[in-house]
Write an enzyme that holds these catalytic residues in place. Sequence first.
Site, short mmCIF file in Angstrom:
data_model
loop_
_atom_site.label_atom_id
_atom_site.label_comp_id
_atom_site.label_asym_id
_atom_site.label_seq_id
_atom_site.Cartn_x
_atom_site.Cartn_y
_atom_site.Cartn_z
N THR A 103 0.91 -1.27 -0.17
CA THR A 103 0.01 0.02 0.08
C THR A 103 0.88 1.29 0.03
O THR A 103 0.39 2.20 -0.65
CB THR A 103 -0.96 -0.02 1.37
OG1 THR A 103 -1.87 -1.04 1.10
CG2 THR A 103 -1.72 1.25 1.32
N SER A 142 -6.99 -0.88 -6.84
CA SER A 142 -6.65 -1.30 -5.28
C SER A 142 -5.02 -1.29 -5.21
O SER A 142 -4.57 -2.10 -6.31
CB SER A 142 -7.40 -2.47 -4.78
OG SER A 142 -6.79 -3.21 -3.68
N THR A 143 -4.40 -1.34 -4.13
CA THR A 143 -3.02 -1.82 -4.08
C THR A 143 -3.00 -3.18 -4.51
O THR A 143 -2.10 -3.48 -5.15
CB THR A 143 -2.60 -1.49 -2.39
OG1 THR A 143 -2.67 -0.30 -2.42
CG2 THR A 143 -1.32 -2.07 -2.58
N ASN A 144 -4.03 -3.93 -4.38
CA ASN A 144 -3.92 -5.60 -4.35
C ASN A 144 -4.02 -5.84 -5.81
O ASN A 144 -3.67 -7.05 -5.92
CB ASN A 144 -5.06 -6.06 -3.60
CG ASN A 144 -5.15 -5.65 -1.96
OD1 ASN A 144 -4.08 -5.09 -1.68
ND2 ASN A 144 -6.04 -6.14 -1.37
N THR A 189 36.66 -37.85 -11.48
CA THR A 189 35.59 -38.11 -10.98
C THR A 189 35.93 -38.40 -9.42
O THR A 189 36.76 -38.98 -9.15
CB THR A 189 34.86 -39.47 -11.38
OG1 THR A 189 35.85 -40.62 -11.14
CG2 THR A 189 34.26 -39.22 -12.82
N SER A 320 47.20 -10.35 -1.87
CA SER A 320 47.46 -10.40 -0.49
C SER A 320 48.03 -9.16 -0.04
O SER A 320 48.80 -8.48 -1.03
CB SER A 320 48.29 -11.76 -0.24
OG SER A 320 48.65 -11.47 0.95
N SER A 321 48.05 -8.85 1.04
CA SER A 321 48.50 -7.52 1.71
C SER A 321 49.79 -8.04 2.32
O SER A 321 50.65 -6.99 2.59
CB SER A 321 47.80 -7.02 2.61
OG SER A 321 47.38 -8.15 3.75
N LYS A 326 51.30 -13.00 -4.96
CA LYS A 326 49.87 -13.97 -4.83
C LYS A 326 48.71 -13.23 -5.68
O LYS A 326 48.62 -12.02 -5.31
CB LYS A 326 49.48 -14.05 -3.30
CG LYS A 326 48.30 -15.21 -3.17
CD LYS A 326 48.27 -15.40 -1.92
CE LYS A 326 47.26 -16.65 -1.44
NZ LYS A 326 46.00 -16.47 -1.79
#
Length: 473
Positions: A103, A142-144, A189, A320-321, A326
């Site tokens: 609504t 209607s909202t509906n 597999t 990486s820090s 990496k």
Amino acid sequence: MSVATRSEHDLIGDREVPLEAYWGVHTLRALENFPITGIPIGKSPYLVEALASVKQAAAAANHDLGLLDDERHAAITDACEEIRGGALADQFVVDVIQGGAGTSTNMNANEVIANRALELMGHKKGEYALLHPNEHVNLSQSTNDVYPTAVKIAIILATKDLLAAMEVLEESFARKADEFHDVLKMGRTQLQDAVPMTLGQEFHTYSLMIGEDRARLGEAVLLLHEINLGATAIGTMLNAPAGYVSSACEHLARLTGLPLESAVDLIEATQDCGAFVQLSGTLKRVAVKLSKICNDLRLLSSGPRAGFNEINLPAVQAGSSIMPGKVNPVIPEVVNQVAFQIIGHDVTVTMAAESGQLQLNAFEPVICYSLSAGISRLREAIMVLAGRCVDGITANAELLRAEVENSIGLVTALNPYIGYAAATEVAKEALATGRGVAELVLEHGLLPREKLEAILRPETLANLAPRTYQPKP
């Protein structure tokens, strides 16, 4: 500094609304009641466009039936056209998650359209005696029926974009399948060596998986083209005049360019969220399979020294820090995370649809948000995966072929030529010594080199089909 206001009235009483706001008192109360996500519906452009389309179609039907005069019809139409073109999106301010079965969203649209229409007529915002959000913009509605119809249109439009993105990714994998057509490798597999295949076959499978899901998603979205516009409150068409349902649906189909149809039973259509559940389940299917593909890409590119190292993903940022050099598979990782979220959204949609009661489901706002957010993020993730990852993948072809020639799994392919007993002995020796199967077969004189080389050709080992890929224009 004080803000200039205008006074508006609703069921609860009088409130001051910012003078320059196109929204009104109903929207103001929704802003106060639902500070949930901080995401306004204006951030969902397809929903805003769909709401304006529904209101424009309703105005046209009401005008056709003599319920709306020429001046008001023209003003509402022009306001809706502006909104459909992207104007006033910042005025659709209510939260995407809200109580009231939508609504607040419907009234936000009614008020914005009414106040813009008033301006177009030469009047001030809030002069509702001349053009009213409920009496005129929401006439015969209607909202509906407005909200579910708008949500369906918004999701249809968003899904079209997602389907286009999936086609891009499908084609990206297909190009790689063609590029890697005869790159021999070991299939696996349960993460154990199985039998030889080609990298092209592996990537062709990914392309097919995306294509199959694209077809299933296209089927699921068709269910959303059945709408309940004209149902009004519960589907009995109360306050909707004769002829309104068909007229409004026809106008809406013309405005959106979508093959919309009125539901056969509007009471059923007003309470049933089955089409949303179906679409959500299909989105989950897409997410699950896409995440599986990304898992494979991360595994196949693992290493580079201590992993599979079969393929190389494009390096898009430092990984990486603390560890120099990496590089991480960040693109598949972000797609995985989007997939996880979509799987969670499916649970939300499922519970929201199940929790509807009697003639209406009050939880469609969270269904709308879950589907819209999932579709949008999945589309973006797919485009990133295609453009910043798949398109740039390269193969370590020499390493892959060496693994085939050294793999114990190769004896399965040689079994028809040297016999089961001899193949078993070769496998045992290869395991014990670490030497390659092909090397041992030659050493023991089990096959001449020419014959072995013919067997080891990708066409023979992997039952490789001829190239069939045709680039799309």
